[in-house]
Design a protein around this motif. Sequence first.
Motif, PDB file in Angstrom:
ATOM      1  N   LEU A 152       1.914  12.484  26.778  1.00  0.00           N
ATOM      2  CA  LEU A 152       2.661  13.679  27.159  1.00  0.00           C
ATOM      3  C   LEU A 152       3.781  13.188  28.064  1.00  0.00           C
ATOM      4  CD1 LEU A 152       0.027  16.500  27.849  1.00  0.00           C
ATOM      5  CD2 LEU A 152       1.174  15.837  25.714  1.00  0.00           C
ATOM      6  N   VAL A 153       5.024  13.539  27.720  1.00  0.00           N
ATOM      7  CA  VAL A 153       6.158  13.047  28.503  1.00  0.00           C
ATOM      8  C   VAL A 153       6.933  14.219  29.095  1.00  0.00           C
ATOM      9  CG1 VAL A 153       6.313  10.998  27.024  1.00  0.00           C
ATOM     10  CG2 VAL A 153       7.895  12.872  26.624  1.00  0.00           C
ATOM     11  N   SER A 154       7.369  14.051  30.340  1.00  0.00           N
ATOM     12  CA  SER A 154       8.216  15.050  31.007  1.00  0.00           C
ATOM     13  C   SER A 154       8.873  14.385  32.202  1.00  0.00           C
ATOM     14  CB  SER A 154       7.394  16.263  31.439  1.00  0.00           C
ATOM     15  OG  SER A 154       6.377  15.875  32.325  1.00  0.00           O
ATOM     16  N   SER A 195       9.511  32.584  32.693  1.00  0.00           N
ATOM     17  CA  SER A 195       8.183  33.188  32.469  1.00  0.00           C
ATOM     18  C   SER A 195       7.179  32.143  31.966  1.00  0.00           C
ATOM     19  CB  SER A 195       8.279  34.307  31.441  1.00  0.00           C
ATOM     20  OG  SER A 195       9.551  34.886  31.437  1.00  0.00           O
ATOM     21  N   TYR A 196       6.683  31.329  32.868  1.00  0.00           N
ATOM     22  CA  TYR A 196       5.741  30.269  32.491  1.00  0.00           C
ATOM     23  C   TYR A 196       4.278  30.658  32.746  1.00  0.00           C
ATOM     24  CZ  TYR A 196       8.211  26.169  30.748  1.00  0.00           C
ATOM     25  OH  TYR A 196       8.883  25.280  29.943  1.00  0.00           O
ATOM     26  N   ALA A 197       4.002  31.955  32.879  1.00  0.00           N
ATOM     27  CA  ALA A 197       2.625  32.355  33.198  1.00  0.00           C
ATOM     28  C   ALA A 197       1.650  31.910  32.101  1.00  0.00           C
ATOM     29  CB  ALA A 197       2.546  33.861  33.405  1.00  0.00           C
ATOM     30  N   VAL A 198       2.079  32.014  30.829  1.00  0.00           N
ATOM     31  CA  VAL A 198       1.192  31.589  29.725  1.00  0.00           C
ATOM     32  C   VAL A 198       0.977  30.070  29.796  1.00  0.00           C
ATOM     33  CG1 VAL A 198       1.096  31.301  27.203  1.00  0.00           C
ATOM     34  CG2 VAL A 198       1.703  33.526  28.188  1.00  0.00           C
ATOM     35  N   ASN A 199       2.049  29.330  30.079  1.00  0.00           N
ATOM     36  CA  ASN A 199       1.932  27.867  30.160  1.00  0.00           C
ATOM     37  C   ASN A 199       0.971  27.461  31.287  1.00  0.00           C
ATOM     38  OD1 ASN A 199       4.377  28.780  28.937  1.00  0.00           O
ATOM     39  ND2 ASN A 199       5.087  26.673  28.854  1.00  0.00           N
ATOM     40  N   MET A 200       1.092  28.155  32.444  1.00  0.00           N
ATOM     41  CA  MET A 200       0.208  27.836  33.574  1.00  0.00           C
ATOM     42  C   MET A 200      -1.236  28.227  33.246  1.00  0.00           C
ATOM     43  SD  MET A 200       2.195  26.425  35.780  1.00  0.00           S
ATOM     44  CE  MET A 200       2.952  25.703  34.330  1.00  0.00           C
ATOM     45  N   GLY A 257      13.095  18.150  24.885  1.00  0.00           N
ATOM     46  CA  GLY A 257      12.707  17.405  26.092  1.00  0.00           C
ATOM     47  C   GLY A 257      13.744  16.345  26.434  1.00  0.00           C
ATOM     48  N   THR A 258      14.165  16.305  27.706  1.00  0.00           N
ATOM     49  CA  THR A 258      15.137  15.284  28.109  1.00  0.00           C
ATOM     50  C   THR A 258      14.471  13.909  28.220  1.00  0.00           C
ATOM     51  OG1 THR A 258      14.789  15.682  30.473  1.00  0.00           O
ATOM     52  CG2 THR A 258      16.505  16.990  29.399  1.00  0.00           C
ATOM     53  N   THR A 259      13.189  13.885  28.558  1.00  0.00           N
ATOM     54  CA  THR A 259      12.474  12.598  28.677  1.00  0.00           C
ATOM     55  C   THR A 259      12.270  12.004  27.288  1.00  0.00           C
ATOM     56  OG1 THR A 259      11.313  13.609  30.518  1.00  0.00           O
ATOM     57  CG2 THR A 259      10.478  11.482  29.755  1.00  0.00           C
ATOM     58  N   GLN A 260      11.829  12.842  26.340  1.00  0.00           N
ATOM     59  CA  GLN A 260      11.642  12.376  24.958  1.00  0.00           C
ATOM     60  C   GLN A 260      12.970  11.870  24.389  1.00  0.00           C
ATOM     61  OE1 GLN A 260      12.924  14.605  22.247  1.00  0.00           O
ATOM     62  NE2 GLN A 260      12.702  12.792  20.974  1.00  0.00           N
ATOM     63  N   VAL A 283      14.116  27.603  24.784  1.00  0.00           N
ATOM     64  CA  VAL A 283      14.731  28.036  26.047  1.00  0.00           C
ATOM     65  C   VAL A 283      13.752  27.764  27.190  1.00  0.00           C
ATOM     66  CG1 VAL A 283      15.652  30.009  27.325  1.00  0.00           C
ATOM     67  CG2 VAL A 283      16.001  29.858  24.849  1.00  0.00           C
ATOM     68  N   LYS A 284      14.246  27.202  28.288  1.00  0.00           N
ATOM     69  CA  LYS A 284      13.363  26.938  29.431  1.00  0.00           C
ATOM     70  C   LYS A 284      13.437  28.146  30.364  1.00  0.00           C
ATOM     71  CE  LYS A 284      12.129  23.051  32.413  1.00  0.00           C
ATOM     72  NZ  LYS A 284      10.709  22.964  32.097  1.00  0.00           N
ATOM     73  N   TYR A 285      12.737  29.205  29.982  1.00  0.00           N
ATOM     74  CA  TYR A 285      12.785  30.456  30.742  1.00  0.00           C
ATOM     75  C   TYR A 285      11.729  30.469  31.840  1.00  0.00           C
ATOM     76  CZ  TYR A 285       9.404  31.510  27.023  1.00  0.00           C
ATOM     77  OH  TYR A 285       8.364  31.455  26.128  1.00  0.00           O
ATOM     78  N   GLY A 309       3.236  20.322  24.951  1.00  0.00           N
ATOM     79  CA  GLY A 309       2.368  20.659  26.073  1.00  0.00           C
ATOM     80  C   GLY A 309       2.978  21.833  26.822  1.00  0.00           C
ATOM     81  N   PRO A 310       2.210  22.500  27.717  1.00  0.00           N
ATOM     82  CA  PRO A 310       2.764  23.613  28.487  1.00  0.00           C
ATOM     83  C   PRO A 310       3.941  23.184  29.362  1.00  0.00           C
ATOM     84  CG  PRO A 310       0.369  23.582  28.657  1.00  0.00           C
ATOM     85  CD  PRO A 310       0.758  22.322  27.956  1.00  0.00           C
ATOM     86  N   THR A 311       3.988  21.914  29.774  1.00  0.00           N
ATOM     87  CA  THR A 311       5.129  21.421  30.572  1.00  0.00           C
ATOM     88  C   THR A 311       5.544  20.026  30.106  1.00  0.00           C
ATOM     89  OG1 THR A 311       3.687  20.443  32.246  1.00  0.00           O
ATOM     90  CG2 THR A 311       4.402  22.692  32.657  1.00  0.00           C
ATOM     91  N   SER A 312       5.379  19.730  28.819  1.00  0.00           N
ATOM     92  CA  SER A 312       5.661  18.360  28.356  1.00  0.00           C
ATOM     93  C   SER A 312       5.925  18.332  26.856  1.00  0.00           C
ATOM     94  CB  SER A 312       4.463  17.451  28.660  1.00  0.00           C
ATOM     95  OG  SER A 312       3.327  17.942  27.976  1.00  0.00           O
TER      96      SER A 312
HETATM   97  N1  PLP Z   1       8.234  21.195  26.947  1.00  0.00           N
HETATM   98  C1  PLP Z   1       8.021  22.137  27.893  1.00  0.00           C
HETATM   99  C2  PLP Z   1       7.448  23.457  27.481  1.00  0.00           C
HETATM  100  C3  PLP Z   1       8.326  21.884  29.253  1.00  0.00           C
HETATM  101  O1  PLP Z   1       8.134  22.830  30.167  1.00  0.00           O
HETATM  102  C4  PLP Z   1       8.852  20.621  29.595  1.00  0.00           C
HETATM  103  C5  PLP Z   1       9.173  20.298  31.002  1.00  0.00           C
HETATM  104  O2  PLP Z   1       8.767  20.956  31.921  1.00  0.00           O
HETATM  105  C6  PLP Z   1       9.038  19.666  28.611  1.00  0.00           C
HETATM  106  C7  PLP Z   1       8.744  19.986  27.281  1.00  0.00           C
HETATM  107  C8  PLP Z   1       9.580  18.301  28.941  1.00  0.00           C
HETATM  108  O3  PLP Z   1      10.930  18.390  29.265  1.00  0.00           O
HETATM  109  P1  PLP Z   1      11.649  17.269  30.133  1.00  0.00           P
HETATM  110  O4  PLP Z   1      11.295  15.960  29.531  1.00  0.00           O
HETATM  111  O5  PLP Z   1      13.085  17.583  29.991  1.00  0.00           O
HETATM  112  O6  PLP Z   1      11.139  17.400  31.533  1.00  0.00           O
END
Ligand code: PLP
Length: 282
Positions: A247-249, A156-161, A212-215, A152-154, A187-190
């Motif tokens: 790392l892809v995003s 609460s990203y404090a841990v990721n940051m 991931g939509t990019t993956q 879930v892309k919630y 990754g925290p955002t990838s």
């Molecule tokens: N995993 C996490 C935890 C993310 O926050 C993100 C994007 O921010 C991704 C993967 C990559 O997702 P997308 O490729 O859809 O941007």
Amino acid sequence: MDSRRVAVLDRGTVTLVDPAAAVFSAFDLGPARGDGVFETMLVRRGVALKPEAHLDRLARSAALMGLFSPPLADWARLIDLLATTHADGEAALKLMLTRGIEGVSDHTAVGTLSPLAPDVLEQRRRGIAVVTLTLGLPADLRATSPWLLGGVKYLSYAVNMAAQRHARALGADDAVFISLDGRLLEGPTSTIVWARDGTLHTPPLEIGILPGTTQALLFTRADAAGLGTAMSLGTVADLHAADGVWLVSSVRGAAAVTSLDGLRRGDAGLTPTIQELTGVTT
Ligand code: PLP
């Protein structure tokens, strides 16, 4: 000129508001508890990239959190309105959906458009140094524990940051989370992708990572281009042994990992192909 924009979606109406205006009440459960979901997508020359994939995931995230979500057609109009304000170059478009204000409203829906952080473009060009950090959970825990919100892309990203700040304090650019039992997560955002002997690998969704939509786009196009693709339960040793690691995003596209836990590594010349397949080139 300030290129930031804010749009509010309220009962089917999308309105651009002053970027300095307050769009969240102090009682909104989004800012108060991080109780909500979000999406971030790339805008290029006035057009949002793969909006349907982001809207699908937004709807899925909202459903998994029991959140009301406005119709996707309304979100699509909000995306178009924000994207068309940015005719030149690239920008980041973010959607936020919260649980609203207890007893008052069941959601708040907002979108923003912002300039790309300067380091995003640089990371696409020169690659990134990455450190591995533990998330402290067994790889199979989140699949059977829905309250942990795996996938879930919630908000609460404090841990990721915090993980990214910790990586930077260690002299790296970004992090890769590892499970308690040593499996690669994300990754925290990838999403993490590695190449070995002509096949691209990424961890399976069953370990509770975000789809991931990019993956997904990269793997669909890689299949069509004759590259192998596989969902693999990998370890850090697999990354060290790989021909290339990225790392892809959505906003960064693909950033080549040039160093992993302090050890330099190459990409076997694959980065231009990977970036081409993600649709985000430097
Ligand atoms: N995993 C996490 C935890 C993310 O926050 C993100 C994007 O921010 C991704 C993967 C990559 O997702 P997308 O490729 O859809 O941007």
